[in-house]
Design a protein around this motif. Structure first.
Motif, PDB file in Angstrom:
ATOM      1  N   ASN A  35       0.875  -0.892  -0.358  1.00  0.00           N
ATOM      2  CA  ASN A  35      -0.033  -0.314  -0.304  1.00  0.00           C
ATOM      3  C   ASN A  35       0.726   1.487   0.134  1.00  0.00           C
ATOM      4  OD1 ASN A  35      -2.632   1.114   0.123  1.00  0.00           O
ATOM      5  ND2 ASN A  35      -1.485   2.020   2.348  1.00  0.00           N
ATOM      6  N   ALA A  36       1.951   1.166   0.683  1.00  0.00           N
ATOM      7  CA  ALA A  36       2.732   2.730   1.042  1.00  0.00           C
ATOM      8  C   ALA A  36       3.121   2.500  -0.508  1.00  0.00           C
ATOM      9  CB  ALA A  36       3.607   2.004   1.839  1.00  0.00           C
ATOM     10  N   ALA A  37       4.105   2.050  -1.271  1.00  0.00           N
ATOM     11  CA  ALA A  37       4.595   1.619  -2.056  1.00  0.00           C
ATOM     12  C   ALA A  37       4.090   2.100  -3.621  1.00  0.00           C
ATOM     13  CB  ALA A  37       5.058  -0.158  -2.990  1.00  0.00           C
ATOM     14  N   TYR A  38       2.005   1.536  -3.136  1.00  0.00           N
ATOM     15  CA  TYR A  38       1.524   2.655  -4.413  1.00  0.00           C
ATOM     16  C   TYR A  38       1.328   4.012  -3.657  1.00  0.00           C
ATOM     17  CZ  TYR A  38      -2.756   2.318  -6.874  1.00  0.00           C
ATOM     18  OH  TYR A  38      -4.213   2.703  -7.633  1.00  0.00           O
ATOM     19  N   LEU A  39       1.056   3.876  -3.141  1.00  0.00           N
ATOM     20  CA  LEU A  39       0.867   5.164  -2.519  1.00  0.00           C
ATOM     21  C   LEU A  39       1.885   6.335  -3.095  1.00  0.00           C
ATOM     22  CD1 LEU A  39      -0.921   5.615   0.505  1.00  0.00           C
ATOM     23  CD2 LEU A  39      -1.547   5.966  -1.506  1.00  0.00           C
ATOM     24  N   GLY A  40       3.173   5.491  -3.074  1.00  0.00           N
ATOM     25  CA  GLY A  40       4.272   6.501  -3.316  1.00  0.00           C
ATOM     26  C   GLY A  40       3.833   6.289  -5.062  1.00  0.00           C
ATOM     27  N   GLY A  41       3.706   5.990  -5.615  1.00  0.00           N
ATOM     28  CA  GLY A  41       3.549   6.023  -7.201  1.00  0.00           C
ATOM     29  C   GLY A  41       3.959   4.426  -8.052  1.00  0.00           C
ATOM     30  N   CYS A  42       4.991   3.401  -7.297  1.00  0.00           N
ATOM     31  CA  CYS A  42       5.212   2.565  -8.055  1.00  0.00           C
ATOM     32  C   CYS A  42       4.310   1.291  -8.982  1.00  0.00           C
ATOM     33  CB  CYS A  42       6.078   1.714  -7.411  1.00  0.00           C
ATOM     34  SG  CYS A  42       4.464   0.396  -6.344  1.00  0.00           S
ATOM     35  N   ALA A  43       4.280   1.174  -9.956  1.00  0.00           N
ATOM     36  CA  ALA A  43       3.834   0.418 -11.466  1.00  0.00           C
ATOM     37  C   ALA A  43       3.373  -0.700 -10.852  1.00  0.00           C
ATOM     38  CB  ALA A  43       4.809   1.107 -12.696  1.00  0.00           C
ATOM     39  N   GLY A  44       4.336  -1.281  -9.906  1.00  0.00           N
ATOM     40  CA  GLY A  44       3.716  -2.422  -9.606  1.00  0.00           C
ATOM     41  C   GLY A  44       4.523  -3.373  -8.953  1.00  0.00           C
ATOM     42  N   PHE A  45       4.464  -4.895  -8.193  1.00  0.00           N
ATOM     43  CA  PHE A  45       4.880  -5.093  -6.708  1.00  0.00           C
ATOM     44  C   PHE A  45       5.567  -6.229  -6.977  1.00  0.00           C
ATOM     45  CE2 PHE A  45       0.766  -3.907  -5.243  1.00  0.00           C
ATOM     46  CZ  PHE A  45       1.245  -2.397  -5.189  1.00  0.00           C
ATOM     47  N   ARG A  46       6.312  -6.708  -6.296  1.00  0.00           N
ATOM     48  CA  ARG A  46       7.365  -8.904  -6.732  1.00  0.00           C
ATOM     49  C   ARG A  46       7.016  -8.967  -5.243  1.00  0.00           C
ATOM     50  NH1 ARG A  46      12.238 -11.374  -9.071  1.00  0.00           N
ATOM     51  NH2 ARG A  46      13.199 -12.336  -7.594  1.00  0.00           N
ATOM     52  N   LEU A  47       6.204 -10.083  -5.343  1.00  0.00           N
ATOM     53  CA  LEU A  47       5.810 -11.048  -3.500  1.00  0.00           C
ATOM     54  C   LEU A  47       6.348 -12.166  -4.126  1.00  0.00           C
ATOM     55  CD1 LEU A  47       1.923  -9.272  -4.548  1.00  0.00           C
ATOM     56  CD2 LEU A  47       3.838  -8.766  -2.815  1.00  0.00           C
ATOM     57  N   ASN A  48       6.400 -12.782  -2.618  1.00  0.00           N
ATOM     58  CA  ASN A  48       7.149 -14.428  -2.631  1.00  0.00           C
ATOM     59  C   ASN A  48       5.871 -14.752  -1.970  1.00  0.00           C
ATOM     60  OD1 ASN A  48       8.871 -15.998  -1.849  1.00  0.00           O
ATOM     61  ND2 ASN A  48       9.453 -15.153   0.488  1.00  0.00           N
ATOM     62  N   SER A  49       5.803 -16.011  -3.296  1.00  0.00           N
ATOM     63  CA  SER A  49       4.426 -16.698  -2.519  1.00  0.00           C
ATOM     64  C   SER A  49       2.608 -16.703  -2.583  1.00  0.00           C
ATOM     65  CB  SER A  49       4.646 -17.263  -0.744  1.00  0.00           C
ATOM     66  OG  SER A  49       3.471 -16.529  -0.034  1.00  0.00           O
ATOM     67  N   PRO A  50       2.516 -17.548  -3.044  1.00  0.00           N
ATOM     68  CA  PRO A  50       0.939 -17.509  -3.525  1.00  0.00           C
ATOM     69  C   PRO A  50      -0.273 -16.838  -2.905  1.00  0.00           C
ATOM     70  CG  PRO A  50       1.794 -19.339  -4.212  1.00  0.00           C
ATOM     71  CD  PRO A  50       2.911 -19.299  -2.988  1.00  0.00           C
ATOM     72  N   GLU A  51       0.483 -16.917  -1.554  1.00  0.00           N
ATOM     73  CA  GLU A  51      -0.526 -16.754  -0.344  1.00  0.00           C
ATOM     74  C   GLU A  51      -0.524 -15.253  -0.740  1.00  0.00           C
ATOM     75  OE1 GLU A  51      -0.802 -15.743   4.280  1.00  0.00           O
ATOM     76  OE2 GLU A  51       0.731 -17.362   3.552  1.00  0.00           O
ATOM     77  N   TYR A  52       0.548 -14.236  -0.873  1.00  0.00           N
ATOM     78  CA  TYR A  52       0.615 -12.890  -0.938  1.00  0.00           C
ATOM     79  C   TYR A  52       0.606 -12.650  -1.880  1.00  0.00           C
ATOM     80  CZ  TYR A  52       2.981 -13.313   3.899  1.00  0.00           C
ATOM     81  OH  TYR A  52       3.145 -12.993   5.295  1.00  0.00           O
ATOM     82  N   VAL A  53       0.580 -13.386  -2.745  1.00  0.00           N
ATOM     83  CA  VAL A  53       0.241 -12.587  -4.803  1.00  0.00           C
ATOM     84  C   VAL A  53      -0.734 -12.553  -4.333  1.00  0.00           C
ATOM     85  CG1 VAL A  53       0.099 -13.679  -6.774  1.00  0.00           C
ATOM     86  CG2 VAL A  53       2.186 -13.523  -5.750  1.00  0.00           C
ATOM     87  N   LYS A  54      -2.350 -13.637  -3.973  1.00  0.00           N
ATOM     88  CA  LYS A  54      -3.150 -13.265  -3.951  1.00  0.00           C
ATOM     89  C   LYS A  54      -3.859 -12.793  -2.958  1.00  0.00           C
ATOM     90  CE  LYS A  54      -7.115 -16.900  -3.099  1.00  0.00           C
ATOM     91  NZ  LYS A  54      -7.715 -17.802  -2.762  1.00  0.00           N
ATOM     92  N   LEU A  55      -3.422 -12.117  -2.177  1.00  0.00           N
ATOM     93  CA  LEU A  55      -3.743 -11.622  -0.390  1.00  0.00           C
ATOM     94  C   LEU A  55      -3.846  -9.634  -1.317  1.00  0.00           C
ATOM     95  CD1 LEU A  55      -4.205 -10.239   1.344  1.00  0.00           C
ATOM     96  CD2 LEU A  55      -1.470 -10.347   2.898  1.00  0.00           C
ATOM     97  N   VAL A  56      -1.879  -9.521  -1.653  1.00  0.00           N
ATOM     98  CA  VAL A  56      -2.510  -8.112  -2.496  1.00  0.00           C
ATOM     99  C   VAL A  56      -3.564  -7.637  -3.580  1.00  0.00           C
ATOM    100  CG1 VAL A  56      -0.635  -6.469  -4.097  1.00  0.00           C
ATOM    101  CG2 VAL A  56       0.389  -7.856  -1.339  1.00  0.00           C
ATOM    102  N   LYS A  57      -3.362  -8.688  -4.908  1.00  0.00           N
ATOM    103  CA  LYS A  57      -4.021  -8.903  -5.806  1.00  0.00           C
ATOM    104  C   LYS A  57      -5.141  -8.585  -5.936  1.00  0.00           C
ATOM    105  CE  LYS A  57      -2.442  -9.102 -10.083  1.00  0.00           C
ATOM    106  NZ  LYS A  57      -2.966  -7.891 -11.107  1.00  0.00           N
ATOM    107  N   LYS A  58      -5.792  -9.101  -4.587  1.00  0.00           N
ATOM    108  CA  LYS A  58      -7.333  -8.950  -4.257  1.00  0.00           C
ATOM    109  C   LYS A  58      -6.952  -7.637  -3.550  1.00  0.00           C
ATOM    110  CE  LYS A  58     -10.610 -10.342   0.098  1.00  0.00           C
ATOM    111  NZ  LYS A  58     -10.523 -10.894   1.115  1.00  0.00           N
ATOM    112  N   HIS A  59      -6.760  -6.607  -3.283  1.00  0.00           N
ATOM    113  CA  HIS A  59      -6.819  -5.430  -3.133  1.00  0.00           C
ATOM    114  C   HIS A  59      -6.254  -4.438  -4.000  1.00  0.00           C
ATOM    115  CE1 HIS A  59      -7.007  -6.765   1.136  1.00  0.00           C
ATOM    116  NE2 HIS A  59      -7.639  -6.246   1.418  1.00  0.00           N
ATOM    117  N   PHE A  60      -5.528  -4.942  -5.119  1.00  0.00           N
ATOM    118  CA  PHE A  60      -5.034  -3.932  -5.649  1.00  0.00           C
ATOM    119  C   PHE A  60      -5.178  -4.913  -6.873  1.00  0.00           C
ATOM    120  CE2 PHE A  60      -2.563  -2.356  -2.348  1.00  0.00           C
ATOM    121  CZ  PHE A  60      -3.027  -1.784  -2.357  1.00  0.00           C
ATOM    122  N   PRO A  61      -6.017  -5.187  -7.989  1.00  0.00           N
ATOM    123  CA  PRO A  61      -6.535  -6.354  -8.995  1.00  0.00           C
ATOM    124  C   PRO A  61      -5.963  -5.276 -10.136  1.00  0.00           C
ATOM    125  CG  PRO A  61      -8.181  -4.235  -8.275  1.00  0.00           C
ATOM    126  CD  PRO A  61      -7.515  -4.483  -7.106  1.00  0.00           C
TER     127      PRO A  61
END
Length: 234
Positions: A35-61
């Motif tokens: 969320n902080a990175a998104y608010l700062g203007g980043c264009a995307g994320f690199r995330l570790n594990s299916p669990e966290y990919v699913k979690l973050v994608k839910k909030h930032f589809p």
């Protein structure tokens, strides 16, 4: 594939990953980082594990996600998305791009990363695959096998690659000038000047991690520098 690559071209992604149990490592921590990175203007994320990919994608589809799955096994140096099963799990969780170890080290199944890339692409040709490499030769082999993206993620972290103090600009230059693929610079990007130089060297996009999301190490770097300059008195 072209759509997600255009979303991140000439932009910065942030690697939101856990470090240790005394700092940031929970699901809530990962979401707060993203969320902080998104608010700062980043264009995307690199995330570790299916669990966290699913979690973050839910909030930032609509935000592109590079998914990895770190799995350490005794006696094996390959731990970033080490096999096809891991890659498919990340895709199922919502990763737009799946990154995997493409170094010249064999995984727990006795396969090289480029062999895994070839296998995944043969069965799932539309999956966007990113090869985390440590040398140009590895990147070249990964592209031949079907990788859509090569990255400098593992430069300096294998026995046969050199470690630079900052990003490996020479690796970026070679990949961008000699390979017909998308090139990401990742690893030891500490400053705005580093980021700019990555693009001047030919990177299509950059991934920044520790310099944004690891306050413990950021603090340590400041303290160490002050001690080295004899400012910080013991």
């Amino acid at each position: 594939m072209n759509s997600v690559l255009e979303q991140i071209r000439y932009r910065m992604l942030v690697s939101c990953q856990g470090y240790d149990e005394r700092t940031f490592h929970t699901a809530a921590d990962m979401l707060a980082m993203a969320n902080a990175a998104y608010l700062g203007g980043c264009a995307g994320f690199r995330l570790n594990s299916p669990e966290y990919v699913k979690l973050v994608k839910k909030h930032f589809p609509d935000v592109p996600v590079i998914g990895i799955w770190k799995q350490k096994r005794e006696g094996c140096g390959v731990y970033i998305t080490p096999d096809m099963e891991s890659a498919l799990a990340l895709k199922e969780a919502g990763a737009d791009i799946v990154a995997l170890d493409a170094t010249f080290q064999k995984n727990h199944l006795g396969m090289y990363g480029y062999e895994t890339i070839r296998m995944v692409k043969s069965e799932h040709p539309h999956m966007v695959l990113m090869a985390d490499c440590s040398t140009f030769e590895e990147a070249e082999k990964a592209v031949e096998a079907g990788a859509d993206i090569v990255s400098t993620t593992l430069c300096g972290y294998t026995p046969f690659s050199r470690r630079t103090e900052g990003p490996d600009y020479e690796m970026v230059k070679k990949c961008s000038s000699r390979l017909s693929c998308f090139v990401i610079c990742e690893g030891r990007i500490w400053s705005r000047e580093d980021a700019l130089q990555c693009f001047k060297s030919g990177a299509d996009a950059i991934v920044v991690g520790t310099a944004v999301t690891n306050p413990k190490l950021i603090t340590e770097r400041f303290v160490l520098h002050l001690k080295e300059e004899n400012i910080w008195q013991s």
